[in-house]
Design an enzyme around this catalytic site. Structure first.
Site, PDB file in Angstrom:
ATOM      1  CE  LYS A  46      11.785   5.599  90.136  1.00 18.89           C
ATOM      2  NZ  LYS A  46      11.957   4.545  89.107  1.00 18.89           N
ATOM      3  CG  ASN A  47      15.742   4.715  89.023  1.00 21.32           C
ATOM      4  OD1 ASN A  47      14.700   4.160  89.397  1.00 21.32           O
ATOM      5  ND2 ASN A  47      15.778   5.581  88.032  1.00 21.32           N
ATOM      6  NE  ARG A  86      11.005  -1.690  81.198  1.00 22.63           N
ATOM      7  CZ  ARG A  86      12.251  -2.117  81.103  1.00 22.63           C
ATOM      8  NH1 ARG A  86      13.136  -1.665  81.954  1.00 22.63           N
ATOM      9  NH2 ARG A  86      12.630  -2.973  80.197  1.00 22.63           N
ATOM     10  CB  CYS A 130       6.018   1.624  80.650  1.00 20.15           C
ATOM     11  SG  CYS A 130       7.381   2.705  80.335  1.00 20.15           S
ATOM     12  NE  ARG A 161      11.562   1.397  80.179  1.00 18.05           N
ATOM     13  CZ  ARG A 161      11.306   1.959  81.361  1.00 18.05           C
ATOM     14  NH1 ARG A 161      10.231   2.694  81.499  1.00 18.05           N
ATOM     15  NH2 ARG A 161      12.076   1.776  82.406  1.00 18.05           N
ATOM     16  CG  ASP A 198      15.163   8.968  84.621  1.00 18.17           C
ATOM     17  OD1 ASP A 198      15.688   8.117  85.350  1.00 18.17           O
ATOM     18  OD2 ASP A 198      14.590   8.689  83.551  1.00 18.17           O
ATOM     19  CB  ILE A 204      17.232   7.442  76.661  1.00 16.82           C
ATOM     20  CG1 ILE A 204      18.510   8.214  76.975  1.00 16.82           C
ATOM     21  CG2 ILE A 204      17.163   6.092  77.353  1.00 16.82           C
ATOM     22  CD1 ILE A 204      19.799   7.444  76.809  1.00 16.82           C
ATOM     23  NE  ARG A 253       5.999   3.588  88.839  1.00 16.73           N
ATOM     24  CZ  ARG A 253       6.465   3.162  87.665  1.00 16.73           C
ATOM     25  NH1 ARG A 253       5.824   3.465  86.552  1.00 16.73           N
ATOM     26  NH2 ARG A 253       7.570   2.455  87.591  1.00 16.73           N
TER      27      ARG A 253
HETATM   28  C1  EPZ Z   1      16.617   2.801  83.842  1.00 17.17           C
HETATM   29  O1  EPZ Z   1      15.645   2.147  83.040  1.00 17.17           O
HETATM   30  C2  EPZ Z   1      15.838   3.668  84.807  1.00 17.17           C
HETATM   31  N1  EPZ Z   1      14.992   2.817  85.661  1.00 17.17           N
HETATM   32  C3  EPZ Z   1      14.962   4.656  84.012  1.00 17.17           C
HETATM   33  O2  EPZ Z   1      14.343   5.517  84.969  1.00 17.17           O
HETATM   34  C4  EPZ Z   1      15.877   5.496  83.124  1.00 17.17           C
HETATM   35  O3  EPZ Z   1      15.081   6.334  82.316  1.00 17.17           O
HETATM   36  C5  EPZ Z   1      16.739   4.597  82.227  1.00 17.17           C
HETATM   37  O4  EPZ Z   1      17.460   3.635  83.039  1.00 17.17           O
HETATM   38  C6  EPZ Z   1      17.757   5.381  81.410  1.00 17.17           C
HETATM   39  O5  EPZ Z   1      18.608   6.075  82.275  1.00 17.17           O
HETATM   40  C7  EPZ Z   1      15.573   2.178  86.699  1.00 17.17           C
HETATM   41  O6  EPZ Z   1      16.777   2.266  86.930  1.00 17.17           O
HETATM   42  C8  EPZ Z   1      14.658   1.331  87.544  1.00 17.17           C
HETATM   43  P1  EPZ Z   1      17.884   1.154  79.950  1.00 17.17           P
HETATM   44  P2  EPZ Z   1      16.094   0.901  82.118  1.00 17.17           P
HETATM   45  O7  EPZ Z   1      17.925  -0.339  79.948  1.00 17.17           O
HETATM   46  O8  EPZ Z   1      17.204   0.164  82.737  1.00 17.17           O
HETATM   47  C9  EPZ Z   1      17.216   0.178  75.321  1.00 17.17           C
HETATM   48  C10 EPZ Z   1      12.590   6.622  86.041  1.00 17.17           C
HETATM   49  O9  EPZ Z   1      12.010   7.635  85.642  1.00 17.17           O
HETATM   50  N2  EPZ Z   1      17.266  -1.229  75.750  1.00 17.17           N
HETATM   51  O10 EPZ Z   1      19.083   1.891  80.401  1.00 17.17           O
HETATM   52  O11 EPZ Z   1      14.848   0.153  81.750  1.00 17.17           O
HETATM   53  C11 EPZ Z   1      15.988   0.896  75.839  1.00 17.17           C
HETATM   54  O12 EPZ Z   1      14.904   0.712  74.958  1.00 17.17           O
HETATM   55  C12 EPZ Z   1      12.907   5.499  85.075  1.00 17.17           C
HETATM   56  O13 EPZ Z   1      13.019   6.443  87.213  1.00 17.17           O
HETATM   57  C13 EPZ Z   1      17.171  -2.231  74.798  1.00 17.17           C
HETATM   58  O14 EPZ Z   1      17.038  -1.965  73.594  1.00 17.17           O
HETATM   59  O15 EPZ Z   1      16.631   1.637  80.816  1.00 17.17           O
HETATM   60  C14 EPZ Z   1      16.453   2.327  75.904  1.00 17.17           C
HETATM   61  O16 EPZ Z   1      16.353   2.904  74.605  1.00 17.17           O
HETATM   62  C15 EPZ Z   1      12.196   5.687  83.741  1.00 17.17           C
HETATM   63  N3  EPZ Z   1      17.221  -3.528  75.208  1.00 17.17           N
HETATM   64  C16 EPZ Z   1      17.940   2.214  76.244  1.00 17.17           C
HETATM   65  O17 EPZ Z   1      18.319   0.884  75.902  1.00 17.17           O
HETATM   66  C17 EPZ Z   1      17.392  -3.870  76.539  1.00 17.17           C
HETATM   67  O18 EPZ Z   1      17.469  -5.072  76.857  1.00 17.17           O
HETATM   68  C18 EPZ Z   1      18.271   2.461  77.715  1.00 17.17           C
HETATM   69  O19 EPZ Z   1      17.441   1.621  78.488  1.00 17.17           O
HETATM   70  C19 EPZ Z   1      17.479  -2.834  77.484  1.00 17.17           C
HETATM   71  C20 EPZ Z   1      17.425  -1.520  77.071  1.00 17.17           C
END
Ligand code: EPZ
Length: 423
Positions: free
Chosen positions: A22-23, A94, A118, A123, A311, A333, A403
């Site tokens: 998915k990701n 998102r 979410c 996020r 995840d 995370i 999802r």
């Molecule tokens: C991706 O989300 C995945 N989704 C998530 O999987 C996964 O949990 C996450 O990466 C971490 O591995 C997809 O790939 C579609 P991040 P993403 O940006 O990209 C902070 C699932 O279950 N952050 O790596 O949204 C954030 O708050 C989903 O399939 C900022 O502060 O996560 C978090 O603490 C859930 N500012 C950390 O970084 C930003 O602009 C990592 O978030 C972006 C992120």
């Protein structure tokens, strides 16, 4: 709303095919915006998140042809003439924010709703916005929308991520493919899904290289061409079923999928330390079961790849409830990714939360109960507990499961599970 009913306590035994990731699928779909030629994706999982993003691309004006039965998808973004991703679509998923970089790079404008929070956390997307500004985009936020534009091509630059961000890295990679000059990303995410995106973009004429020291170099091109790409298998679905085999007593599963042996190797240390036996049959097939009567407890924290993936945190927690010794799992995370805990407590789990650390004490088995799914991965952890508990467990709000997990009842029913969906 659909719910899932499980009559648990039955050992699982059989074959499960692991679907496409998915990701990886979501950024790959967004990347098709970067060319006016058709792109075909194979091994596409039939998930509601995929359908949501395809709906967005059609809204933008792309031609989409998805045949879920053979997991093949062709997208042509030649006729995109709308550049707005509306709130009612983005709030559902998102990852829709991934169209921001490609729209800006190819059409020099985009209006994308802020994703909003979410269940698992706020996020934010501030890293995405800062990175695109570094590439020369003018971005302002008003009425909950990200308004982005650039009067000329984006300009390659050096971008340092304060924290590793998966979709943040993906958005900047995609934007940089059509920028003038070279872009260097420092402290990039390097998940296998990002490598898959890089490989597809290079097959479309990009010139992207990456190192394990979290550095990615993108040499901008004036245009990209179409391609045909097979998506990698879903390492989170894979890990979920490995941990399911460890959770339900006397279970063993044969898991098959493109290159899943390599994907298993990335996390093999974890599976061995909790007492799973993993036999590699061939590059696409593994056999999994407990290596002894009970699993072993573990002390671990979630980290960006190649660390333990957040995840899989809920799924590991369920398996550790059945271990012979105590465990500590720290979530680093997401600020609110323990919503499965209250539901597991209702099923007899012995879990105490101390800040962002869960302390898990062993129980003999879960007790069946009606429970509510709260987010994608948490919902599967309730399925695992239901499969382990004797008696009937009913899980409400299963749309969360749909999802990220394709045909969950079908895949599990083929392994002796008594599981059905109630419309
Ligand atoms: C991706 O989300 C995945 N989704 C998530 O999987 C996964 O949990 C996450 O990466 C971490 O591995 C997809 O790939 C579609 P991040 P993403 O940006 O990209 C902070 C699932 O279950 N952050 O790596 O949204 C954030 O708050 C989903 O399939 C900022 O502060 O996560 C978090 O603490 C859930 N500012 C950390 O970084 C930003 O602009 C990592 O978030 C972006 C992120």
């Amino acid at each position: 709303m659909d719910k899932i009913e499980i009559s648990g306590g039955i050992p699982l035994n059989g074959n499960i095919t692991i679907s496409g990731a998915k990701n990886a699928t979501l950024p790959l779909i967004a990347a098709t915006i970067l060319t006016d030629e058709p792109v075909t994706l194979n091994n596409v999982p039939n998930l509601s998140d995929v359908h949501t993003l395809l709906k967005l691309l059609q809204l933008l004006g792309a031609e989409v042809d998805f045949d879920p039965s053979n997991h093949t998808l062709t997208i042509c973004s030649k006729s995109i003439q709308n550049f707005e991703a509306p709130y009612d679509l983005v709030r559902k998923m998102r990852a829709s924010v991934l169209v921001l970089g490609p729209l800006l790079a190819r059409f020099k404008k985009a209006r994308v709703s802020l994703p909003g929070g979410c269940a698992i956390g706020v996020r934010p997307v501030d890293f995405h916005i800062t990175g695109l500004r570094n590439l020369g985009a003018n971005i302002n936020i008003d009425e909950g929308y990200i308004n982005a534009s650039c009067s000329h091509n984006l300009i390659g630059s050096e971008i340092v991520f304060p924290k590793v961000s998966v979709t943040g890295t993906e958005n900047i990679i995609m934007a940089a493919t059509l920028a003038e000059g070279q872009t260097k990303i420092i402290n990039a995410a390097i998940e296998p899904e990002i490598v898959d995106l890089i490989e597809m973009l290079n097959s479309m004429g990009s010139e992207i290289s990456y190192s394990n020291s979290r550095e990615i170099i993108i040499k901008g091109k004036t245009s990209l061409h179409g391609t045909n790409h097979e998506i990698i298998s879903d390492r989170i679905e894979l890990g979920t079923y490995i941990l399911t085999a460890g959770t339900v007593d006397e279970s063993e599963l044969i898991l098959t999928g493109k290159n899943i042996a390599k994907l298993t190797e990335d996390t093999i240390g974890l599976y061995h330390s909790i007492g799973m036996q993993i036999d590699f049959i061939d590059t696409n097939t593994i056999h999994v079961k407990r290596s002894s009567n009970l699993l072993h407890g573990i002390q671990i924290e979630t980290e960006p790849f190649p660390g333990f993936p957040t995840d899989l945190q809920a799924q590991l927690m369920v398996a550790m409830c059945k271990a012979g010794s105590e465990s500590y799992i720290k979530e680093t995370i997401w600020e609110n990714r323990f919503m499965h805990v209250p539901e597991l407590l209702r099923m007899g789990a012995d879990i105490t939360l101390i800040g962002n650390t869960a302390h898990i004490k062993p129980i003999k088995n879960f007790k069946n109960a009606p429970v509510i799914a709260t987010d994608l991965r948490a919902s599967f952890s309730l399925v695992m507990a239901g499969l382990s508990a004797n008696g009937i467990t009913t899980i409400n709000r299963v749309y969360h499961i749909d999802r990220g997990y394709e045909n969950v009842e079908l895949k599990l029913s083929k392994c002796n599970a008594k599981i059905k969906r109630i419309k």
